[in-house]
Motif scaffolding. Structure first.
Motif, mmCIF file in Angstrom:
data_model
loop_
_atom_site.group_PDB
_atom_site.id
_atom_site.type_symbol
_atom_site.label_atom_id
_atom_site.label_comp_id
_atom_site.label_asym_id
_atom_site.label_seq_id
_atom_site.Cartn_x
_atom_site.Cartn_y
_atom_site.Cartn_z
ATOM 1 N N TYR A 60 -12.037 -8.142 -3.164
ATOM 2 C CA TYR A 60 -11.138 -9.282 -2.956
ATOM 3 C C TYR A 60 -9.692 -8.804 -2.822
ATOM 4 O O TYR A 60 -8.903 -9.382 -2.082
ATOM 5 C CB TYR A 60 -11.243 -10.285 -4.105
ATOM 6 N N LYS A 69 -9.087 -7.622 1.043
ATOM 7 C CA LYS A 69 -8.888 -8.670 2.056
ATOM 8 C C LYS A 69 -7.597 -9.439 1.785
ATOM 9 O O LYS A 69 -6.845 -9.760 2.697
ATOM 10 C CB LYS A 69 -10.069 -9.648 2.047
ATOM 11 N N SER A 70 -7.392 -9.776 0.538
ATOM 12 C CA SER A 70 -6.225 -10.567 0.166
ATOM 13 C C SER A 70 -4.940 -9.803 0.465
ATOM 14 O O SER A 70 -3.953 -10.360 0.943
ATOM 15 C CB SER A 70 -6.362 -10.905 -1.315
ATOM 16 N N GLU A 100 -4.486 -7.424 2.743
ATOM 17 C CA GLU A 100 -4.238 -7.273 4.175
ATOM 18 C C GLU A 100 -3.868 -8.583 4.853
ATOM 19 O O GLU A 100 -2.968 -8.621 5.691
ATOM 20 C CB GLU A 100 -5.444 -6.612 4.844
ATOM 21 N N SER A 101 -4.557 -9.691 4.504
ATOM 22 C CA SER A 101 -4.144 -10.952 5.119
ATOM 23 C C SER A 101 -2.793 -11.376 4.577
ATOM 24 O O SER A 101 -1.984 -11.944 5.310
ATOM 25 C CB SER A 101 -5.127 -12.095 4.868
ATOM 26 N N VAL A 130 -11.113 -13.518 -7.114
ATOM 27 C CA VAL A 130 -10.119 -13.794 -6.088
ATOM 28 C C VAL A 130 -9.140 -12.630 -6.123
ATOM 29 O O VAL A 130 -9.009 -11.956 -7.152
ATOM 30 C CB VAL A 130 -9.455 -15.170 -6.360
ATOM 31 N N ASN A 164 -3.305 -17.306 -6.705
ATOM 32 C CA ASN A 164 -4.692 -17.620 -6.396
ATOM 33 C C ASN A 164 -5.449 -17.992 -7.663
ATOM 34 O O ASN A 164 -5.236 -17.383 -8.716
ATOM 35 C CB ASN A 164 -5.389 -16.401 -5.760
ATOM 36 N N GLN A 191 -12.056 -20.521 -4.114
ATOM 37 C CA GLN A 191 -10.793 -19.812 -4.256
ATOM 38 C C GLN A 191 -9.712 -20.785 -3.805
ATOM 39 O O GLN A 191 -9.813 -21.341 -2.713
ATOM 40 C CB GLN A 191 -10.739 -18.597 -3.330
ATOM 41 N N HIS A 215 -5.599 -21.288 -3.094
ATOM 42 C CA HIS A 215 -4.397 -20.497 -2.839
ATOM 43 C C HIS A 215 -3.190 -21.434 -2.884
ATOM 44 O O HIS A 215 -3.162 -22.452 -2.186
ATOM 45 C CB HIS A 215 -4.533 -19.855 -1.451
ATOM 46 N N SER A 232 -2.309 -24.460 -0.606
ATOM 47 C CA SER A 232 -2.118 -24.166 0.809
ATOM 48 C C SER A 232 -3.401 -23.664 1.459
ATOM 49 O O SER A 232 -3.404 -23.340 2.648
ATOM 50 C CB SER A 232 -0.995 -23.154 0.998
ATOM 51 N N GLY A 233 -4.484 -23.633 0.705
ATOM 52 C CA GLY A 233 -5.752 -23.251 1.302
ATOM 53 C C GLY A 233 -6.836 -23.135 0.253
ATOM 54 O O GLY A 233 -6.550 -22.869 -0.922
ATOM 55 N N MET A 234 -8.070 -23.376 0.665
ATOM 56 C CA MET A 234 -9.192 -23.299 -0.267
ATOM 57 C C MET A 234 -10.407 -22.741 0.466
ATOM 58 O O MET A 234 -10.672 -23.119 1.608
ATOM 59 C CB MET A 234 -9.493 -24.709 -0.782
ATOM 60 N N ASN A 235 -11.084 -21.795 -0.172
ATOM 61 C CA ASN A 235 -12.351 -21.278 0.347
ATOM 62 C C ASN A 235 -13.455 -21.671 -0.616
ATOM 63 O O ASN A 235 -13.498 -21.158 -1.733
ATOM 64 C CB ASN A 235 -12.337 -19.747 0.440
ATOM 65 N N ASP A 287 -12.084 -23.971 4.059
ATOM 66 C CA ASP A 287 -13.319 -23.395 4.604
ATOM 67 C C ASP A 287 -14.433 -23.587 3.586
ATOM 68 O O ASP A 287 -14.212 -23.380 2.389
ATOM 69 C CB ASP A 287 -13.178 -21.884 4.815
ATOM 70 N N THR A 339 -18.399 -22.217 2.966
ATOM 71 C CA THR A 339 -19.459 -21.342 3.450
ATOM 72 C C THR A 339 -20.719 -21.598 2.633
ATOM 73 O O THR A 339 -20.674 -21.595 1.415
ATOM 74 C CB THR A 339 -19.041 -19.869 3.307
ATOM 75 N N GLU A 381 -8.973 -6.007 7.284
ATOM 76 C CA GLU A 381 -9.009 -7.385 7.769
ATOM 77 C C GLU A 381 -8.381 -7.478 9.151
ATOM 78 O O GLU A 381 -8.837 -8.245 10.002
ATOM 79 C CB GLU A 381 -8.249 -8.261 6.761
ATOM 80 N N ASP A 398 -12.063 -15.398 5.831
ATOM 81 C CA ASP A 398 -10.987 -14.764 5.085
ATOM 82 C C ASP A 398 -11.244 -14.926 3.587
ATOM 83 O O ASP A 398 -12.200 -15.568 3.180
ATOM 84 C CB ASP A 398 -9.671 -15.434 5.486
ATOM 85 N N SER A 399 -10.406 -14.321 2.808
ATOM 86 C CA SER A 399 -10.538 -14.442 1.356
ATOM 87 C C SER A 399 -9.147 -14.398 0.765
ATOM 88 O O SER A 399 -8.300 -13.655 1.250
ATOM 89 C CB SER A 399 -11.391 -13.290 0.832
ATOM 90 N N TYR A 400 -8.903 -15.204 -0.269
ATOM 91 C CA TYR A 400 -7.581 -15.182 -0.913
ATOM 92 C C TYR A 400 -7.563 -14.145 -2.020
ATOM 93 O O TYR A 400 -8.602 -13.813 -2.567
ATOM 94 C CB TYR A 400 -7.254 -16.563 -1.481
#
Lengths: 379, 379
Positions: A75, A78-79, A81-82, A234, A261, A302, A304, A311-314, A349, A351, B324, B377-379
């Motif tokens: 985690y 990815k977190s 780099e994004s 996260v 997060n 997750q 954010h 500002s975002g949720m996975n 998002d 999944t 990523e 993506d992932s937070y």
């Protein structure tokens, strides 16, 4: 463990580098008029960077793969780099700049910098080993991962390096062994120390980069990231960044980034929550779909937060399905339930997974009301 | 193996059935005016069926899970179930009918019907064991899986069972052991035999269903499916179906279904191809993206043909990503390359996977030109 991973990845990387020998010049400023020269990938979505293709090939990072081996918790990878892309977008607008993977820091350089300073490794950015093994008496590893991203501007058919972003991933917990293959101990590092050490390392990095001719006069943005613990569901978060105009050799000023997060549902051990309304919205959603479908084994999210706003949720839903029709019906139901129960406004998002992999997914963009969905089918 | 799986799933199912005891009546005709009564899931996409929710819960199949244990090749499972939906849509329009999982054939019934006929199992639809073990002298298992789907019509607040579809999955190869835990042998079954046996079994099934009061006067569609071999990378296909009006007790006439699935690139061992133009389009696409990205480990496609026309393609790309940003850039590139190289007209899904799971996915619907994409993506 980390060392073995590193060696393995280095071996892999040399293979790739060998295989990519015909990539041609990796200099930041290049550009040809032939269709075999430099091309762009095009944008998948507005707000994304286009990236560089050279001679029909993607230009990979010169330190490709190092970060994969530096993170025991994926985690954080990815977190990081994004998140670094998000920081870059504040400084280098995706409508004007083109993304290229880092071309100036090689695998070797990054690995040396990430290691401890020592006689054999004078460029190490982590403190010397003081020989102590106590959690608070030893010198911990502060800098866990780093990444370079290059940003180019297009001028006619020519691409010119016009900005660099460097991300520094700093440990909140440093995991260490007293003996090889021994038990794992933890040195906890305070936020104040993370910030102090991060800034000090950033200064050194900036000064070193300025010694490279190609980077002497380019704006360099440095962003500081706090790594999440290895058991976190996260990743960590960026907390500070600094934009340094061309030729400056020490970091002038830092801007705060307020990003956090969280994982929902919160467990008793991690009682921190981003926002109790968002959490109860998620809990309602979870209860609702667990009533609907007989055996959902996991429903987590997750969340954010930027400036304390969601500002975002996975959302990740795991279960065993017994037929394709169950997956289709469940996905249809989720489309209704998500719109009804999950927080509005933020992009979300969802999944849906089983032991066989991702079965379906739903998504709602910023500002939209309805979720779109896709069921992964097979012929 | 299959037997153990079956037992395991039966055990699981009884758990679920117990847990779902408060689902209330499972009769096909039901309907209440309270919000706690029967609801519908809503349509995710036009052309999909809505499905039934009773008392806030999804109505699972009465023979839930049996088919999971009947298929050693999971491609046969998904392909059978989505294919059966496709057949149903020819007969019961999704704009007028509502889908419900099969409520009239129980786990027990289906398991008995799928077994061999014997003294202890007089309802078995597969032939008696003749004691022989030669590939061509023994009686093979013809019927490998079966599924019931119910279709309701809404009349005011009342749902009435208005159609049933039964899918019969017939082996093209029957795998068997001469001794428990011994080597696996194969009985190959010709298309002519599959059709003859399938029709004969369909007749028996129709007659049996008519004995159930609720099904006496309901249209019953029976569709025949040829199972793919266990090593196939794509499922089998429906080849014939029959619509039987209410009260008819023997199947009148059969309609042919011309559907075929292929895997691209074709291997030398399976040289059959759906259409050589489509295949070379796919090969071009594959070459192009393998040049672009340094280490793609797998690029394959399932291609689905209806009446010899490409009607859908699932492309699967597997590789290791090192960041990523690589995934984002690769997905952007795929969006261009897929539009340029893959066959136009048919709907196409592209899934990008790494060892960590699905990384991104692209999709183009029927009649559209551009692919939409999503990066996980992932937070």
């Amino acid at each position: 463990m980390r060392r073995f991973n590193t060696l393995f990845v280095v071996a892999l990387c040399s293979l790739f580098l060998a295989a990519c020998g015909n990539l041609g010049s990796s200099s930041g400023t290049s550009g040809t008029t032939t269709s075999k020269g430099t091309q762009l990938t095009g944008q998948a979505a507005s707000g994304d960077y286009q990236s560089v293709i050279k001679n029909g090939r993607y230009v990979t990072s010169k330190s490709r793969g190092v970060n994969v081996s530096q993170n025991d918790n994926q985690y954080n990878l990815k977190s990081f780099e994004s998140g670094l892309l998000t920081v870059s977008k504040k400084v280098y607008s995706p409508s004007k700049y083109i993304f290229e993977e880092g071309q100036y820091l090689s695998t070797n350089t990054v690995q040396n910098w990430l290691a401890r300073k020592s006689k054999s490794n004078p460029t190490g950015l982590n403190p010397v080993n003081n020989g102590k093994t106590g959690a608070n008496t030893r010198n911990p590893i502060y800098l866990q991962q780093m990444e370079e991203q290059d940003y180019m501007k297009q001028n006619g058919k020519k691409l010119t390096l016009s900005g660099v972003t460097i991300g520094l991933g700093l440990n909140s917990i440093d995991y260490y062994q007293k003996q090889n293959y021994g038990a794992t101990y933890e040195t906890h590092i305070s936020n104040a120390t993370i910030q102090r050490e991060g800034r000090q390392i950033a200064n050194q990095v900036l000064a070193r980069l300025r010694k490279k001719a190609a980077l002497r006069n380019v704006p360099i943005t440095i962003a500081l990231y706090k790594q999440a613990s290895d058991d976190s569901l996260v990743g960590g978060n960026f907390f500070s960044y600094s934009v340094n105009r061309g030729s400056s050799t020490s970091v002038g000023s830092w801007k705060a980034i307020s990003e956090k997060n969280y994982v929902y549902p919160t467990t008793s051990s991690s009682s921190s929550t981003g926002n109790s309304n968002d959490e109860s919205s998620f809990e309602n959603f979870k209860t609702q779909i667990q009533n609907y479908f007989p055996n959902l084994s996991g429903v987590t999210a997750q969340a954010h937060y930027v400036d304390h706003q969601l500002s975002g949720m996975n959302v990740s839903i795991t279960t065993q399905f017994y037929s394709e029709t169950e997956i289709i019906s469940f996905t249809q139901y989720l489309q209704q339930a998500a719109q009804k129960y999950l927080p509005s406004g933020a992009p979300i998002d969802i999944t849906v997974k089983s032991a066989e992999g991702v079965q379906s997914f739903l998504s709602r963009d910023q500002g939209e009301k309805k979720f779109t969905s896709h069921v992964f089918d097979s012929y």
